[in-house]
Motif scaffolding. Structure first.
Motif, PDB file in Angstrom:
ATOM      1  N   VAL A   1      40.576 -56.064  42.734  1.00  0.00           N
ATOM      2  CA  VAL A   1      39.307 -56.012  43.471  1.00  0.00           C
ATOM      3  C   VAL A   1      39.586 -55.800  44.957  1.00  0.00           C
ATOM      4  O   VAL A   1      40.475 -56.434  45.523  1.00  0.00           O
ATOM      5  CB  VAL A   1      38.482 -57.304  43.265  1.00  0.00           C
ATOM      6  CG1 VAL A   1      37.143 -57.209  43.965  1.00  0.00           C
ATOM      7  CG2 VAL A   1      38.265 -57.577  41.775  1.00  0.00           C
ATOM      8  N   ASP A   2      38.817 -54.896  45.572  1.00  0.00           N
ATOM      9  CA  ASP A   2      39.002 -54.541  46.985  1.00  0.00           C
ATOM     10  C   ASP A   2      37.792 -54.940  47.817  1.00  0.00           C
ATOM     11  O   ASP A   2      36.664 -54.986  47.326  1.00  0.00           O
ATOM     12  CB  ASP A   2      39.165 -53.011  47.140  1.00  0.00           C
ATOM     13  CG  ASP A   2      40.444 -52.485  46.503  1.00  0.00           C
ATOM     14  OD1 ASP A   2      41.305 -53.313  46.136  1.00  0.00           O
ATOM     15  OD2 ASP A   2      40.578 -51.257  46.368  1.00  0.00           O
ATOM     16  N   THR A   3      38.061 -55.202  49.106  1.00  0.00           N
ATOM     17  CA  THR A   3      36.997 -55.325  50.094  1.00  0.00           C
ATOM     18  C   THR A   3      37.532 -54.743  51.408  1.00  0.00           C
ATOM     19  O   THR A   3      38.752 -54.619  51.572  1.00  0.00           O
ATOM     20  CB  THR A   3      36.555 -56.796  50.275  1.00  0.00           C
ATOM     21  OG1 THR A   3      35.370 -56.829  51.073  1.00  0.00           O
ATOM     22  CG2 THR A   3      37.623 -57.648  50.948  1.00  0.00           C
ATOM     23  N   ALA A   4      36.635 -54.347  52.307  1.00  0.00           N
ATOM     24  CA  ALA A   4      37.092 -53.781  53.586  1.00  0.00           C
ATOM     25  C   ALA A   4      37.965 -54.808  54.304  1.00  0.00           C
ATOM     26  O   ALA A   4      37.620 -55.986  54.388  1.00  0.00           O
ATOM     27  CB  ALA A   4      35.891 -53.411  54.450  1.00  0.00           C
ATOM     28  N   ALA A   5      39.113 -54.351  54.814  1.00  0.00           N
ATOM     29  CA  ALA A   5      40.056 -55.272  55.465  1.00  0.00           C
ATOM     30  C   ALA A   5      39.452 -55.803  56.760  1.00  0.00           C
ATOM     31  O   ALA A   5      39.093 -55.024  57.646  1.00  0.00           O
ATOM     32  CB  ALA A   5      41.369 -54.557  55.749  1.00  0.00           C
ATOM     33  N   PRO A   6      39.329 -57.134  56.910  1.00  0.00           N
ATOM     34  CA  PRO A   6      38.784 -57.681  58.154  1.00  0.00           C
ATOM     35  C   PRO A   6      39.787 -57.564  59.300  1.00  0.00           C
ATOM     36  O   PRO A   6      40.993 -57.413  59.065  1.00  0.00           O
ATOM     37  CB  PRO A   6      38.513 -59.147  57.817  1.00  0.00           C
ATOM     38  CG  PRO A   6      39.357 -59.452  56.643  1.00  0.00           C
ATOM     39  CD  PRO A   6      39.626 -58.174  55.920  1.00  0.00           C
ATOM     40  N   VAL A   7      39.278 -57.622  60.519  1.00  0.00           N
ATOM     41  CA  VAL A   7      40.134 -57.558  61.711  1.00  0.00           C
ATOM     42  C   VAL A   7      41.148 -58.701  61.653  1.00  0.00           C
ATOM     43  O   VAL A   7      40.792 -59.852  61.399  1.00  0.00           O
ATOM     44  CB  VAL A   7      39.275 -57.684  62.997  1.00  0.00           C
ATOM     45  CG1 VAL A   7      40.171 -57.718  64.226  1.00  0.00           C
ATOM     46  CG2 VAL A   7      38.284 -56.534  63.076  1.00  0.00           C
ATOM     47  N   GLY A   8      42.408 -58.387  61.857  1.00  0.00           N
ATOM     48  CA  GLY A   8      43.453 -59.415  61.848  1.00  0.00           C
ATOM     49  C   GLY A   8      44.237 -59.474  60.559  1.00  0.00           C
ATOM     50  O   GLY A   8      45.304 -60.085  60.497  1.00  0.00           O
ATOM     51  N   SER A   9      43.704 -58.829  59.480  1.00  0.00           N
ATOM     52  CA  SER A   9      44.403 -58.918  58.190  1.00  0.00           C
ATOM     53  C   SER A   9      45.434 -57.800  58.012  1.00  0.00           C
ATOM     54  O   SER A   9      46.365 -57.932  57.226  1.00  0.00           O
ATOM     55  CB  SER A   9      43.406 -58.871  57.035  1.00  0.00           C
ATOM     56  OG  SER A   9      42.749 -57.621  56.996  1.00  0.00           O
ATOM     57  N   VAL A  10      45.256 -56.693  58.739  1.00  0.00           N
ATOM     58  CA  VAL A  10      46.177 -55.554  58.577  1.00  0.00           C
ATOM     59  C   VAL A  10      47.580 -55.969  59.017  1.00  0.00           C
ATOM     60  O   VAL A  10      47.761 -56.573  60.064  1.00  0.00           O
ATOM     61  CB  VAL A  10      45.674 -54.330  59.383  1.00  0.00           C
ATOM     62  CG1 VAL A  10      46.653 -53.176  59.266  1.00  0.00           C
ATOM     63  CG2 VAL A  10      44.291 -53.908  58.893  1.00  0.00           C
ATOM     64  N   GLY A  11      48.545 -55.664  58.166  1.00  0.00           N
ATOM     65  CA  GLY A  11      49.932 -56.024  58.482  1.00  0.00           C
ATOM     66  C   GLY A  11      50.333 -57.399  58.011  1.00  0.00           C
ATOM     67  O   GLY A  11      51.464 -57.831  58.216  1.00  0.00           O
ATOM     68  N   MET A  12      49.394 -58.120  57.366  1.00  0.00           N
ATOM     69  CA  MET A  12      49.745 -59.452  56.852  1.00  0.00           C
ATOM     70  C   MET A  12      50.750 -59.315  55.707  1.00  0.00           C
ATOM     71  O   MET A  12      50.787 -58.281  55.033  1.00  0.00           O
ATOM     72  CB  MET A  12      48.483 -60.171  56.367  1.00  0.00           C
ATOM     73  CG  MET A  12      47.930 -59.591  55.069  1.00  0.00           C
ATOM     74  SD  MET A  12      46.468 -60.471  54.490  1.00  0.00           S
ATOM     75  CE  MET A  12      46.899 -60.734  52.764  1.00  0.00           C
ATOM     76  N   PRO A  13      51.561 -60.353  55.458  1.00  0.00           N
ATOM     77  CA  PRO A  13      52.471 -60.280  54.316  1.00  0.00           C
ATOM     78  C   PRO A  13      51.687 -60.369  53.006  1.00  0.00           C
ATOM     79  O   PRO A  13      50.654 -61.021  52.951  1.00  0.00           O
ATOM     80  CB  PRO A  13      53.361 -61.523  54.501  1.00  0.00           C
ATOM     81  CG  PRO A  13      52.535 -62.479  55.302  1.00  0.00           C
ATOM     82  CD  PRO A  13      51.661 -61.639  56.188  1.00  0.00           C
TER      83      PRO A  13
END
Length: 371
Positions: free
Chosen positions: A184-196
């Motif tokens: 299941v996908d949702t738009a990536a919130p600010v701050g989540s990009v690059g998380m492990p």
């Protein structure tokens, strides 16, 4: 410590925190809750050394202080008190807590608060906010596929990660037990990009689900390589992550399934449920036979007989017979949002992709069974 709190407020909070406490503990302090009377109210804290839940509730704090009391005993006492009652908690000496409510008085044994463990120490490298309803959707629609097989411990949770899909970043939740897969996908919130990429364990998933019951507010999610913290307005849950590598799930999702079948989701689930009444508990196999606008569902059980049912479908590919576990089919149908179910099929031995429509944010993969 001397605190007075309204019974319903205390009960709701105890309902959240006491579930973390295991009923059987070799370490006595882990059977207890940490109660702290502070300027902001009464703080309740529970841990099993893998998960920690902290909740603060409104209370009249006459004397600040802290102690630890048996979690399940306190929950059972407060649960049995009458609605609308006021609950007074007061420490007595080194090892006692008196609970008073109306004409009831309970003397509970305590353990020193200094013995209570703290698992929340450490920096959280990534932090982002997400509507509670959206985070709950990611969990609700994937958690049924979490594996319960302890040997493959890295499948005993939900894999949460960010990924680029057609040039836009999405936050994705994936769970699989080897027989079925939920994504299941949702738009990536600010701050989540690059998380492990992290694997949130099954018990933490279950507790987070219960914390997000209202789904109205916003949650703050913080991550490090070893822990996740989920904070709502009143509750903070911290959990260790599963230390393992989630398999390359992309390889399991077939891209070339060219036979498409669309069916009314409710009719399909009800038909599977009816014919599976005959199936054996062990096998639970149902055979789907597709040809020219119709699907015949059939179950044969040498011990109890057979069942067939025919439903109309939108299908114009070559005829196909394929078998599935009936329980797994119904589980997936229950997760679909729309009125229809879209099945993308290949052959009797290949996995099938199920969505409510083409391009939907939730996608399910189901392995076939021999029938």
């Amino acid at each position: 410590m001397k605190v007075t709190v309204e019974r319903s407020t205390l009960l709701k909070s105890l309902g959240h925190v006491h579930r973390v406490v295991e009923r059987r503990n070799t370490i006595p302090i882990l059977s207890n809750l940490l109660l702290s009377g502070t300027d902001s109210g009464l703080k309740l804290k529970a841990t099993d050394l893998d998960i920690e839940v902290v909740e603060t509730v409104a209370a009249d704090v006459a004397e600040p202080g802290a102690t630890t009391v048996p979690a399940h005993t306190l929950y059972d006492i407060v649960r049995k008190l009458p609605d609308g009652a006021q609950v007074s908690l007061e420490t007595t000496g080194e090892t006692g807590l008196v609970l008073r409510s109306g004409r009831s008085r309970f003397q509970l044994q305590t353990l020193p608060e200094s013995d209570f463990p703290d698992i929340t120490a450490g920096e959280m490298a990534h932090s982002f906010k997400l509507p509670a309803g959206e985070f709950k959707r990611l969990i609700d629609k994937t958690q049924f596929a979490i594996s319960t097989e302890e040997t493959r411990y890295y499948l005993n949770g939900i894999y949460l990660h960010t990924i680029d899909v057609e040039g836009r970043p999405v936050l994705r939740a994936v769970a699989t037990d080897g027989h079925r897969l939920a994504r299941v996908d949702t738009a990536a919130p600010v701050g989540s990009v690059g998380m492990p990429g992290v694997i949130v364990p099954r018990k933490a998933v279950s507790e987070i689900q219960k914390l997000l019951e209202d789904g109205e507010s916003e949650v703050t999610i913080e991550l490090s390589a070893t822990k996740i913290r989920v904070a709502t307005a009143d509750v903070v849950l911290t959990s260790k992550l599963i230390d393992g590598t989630f398999p390359d799930y992309q390889r399991v999702i077939p891209a070339g399934n060219d036979k498409r079948l669309t069916v009314d989701r409710g009719d399909f689930a009800a038909s599977v449920d009816r014919v599976s009444t005959i199936s054996s508990e062990r096998g639970r196999a149902v055979k789907l036979s597709m040809a020219d606008g119709r699907m015949t569902l059939s179950v044969t059980n040498p011990d109890s007989g057979s069942a067939t049912e025919e439903i109309e479908v939108d299908y114009d590919a070559s005829p196909l017979d394929i078998g599935f576990n009936a329980r797994y089919l119904m589980d997936i149908a229950a997760q679909l949002d729309g009125d229809t179910a879209l099945l993308k099929l290949a052959d009797p031995g290949s996995p099938t992709v199920i969505q409510d429509r083409e391009g939907a944010s939730a996608l399910y993969v189901l392995m076939p069974m021999r029938v």
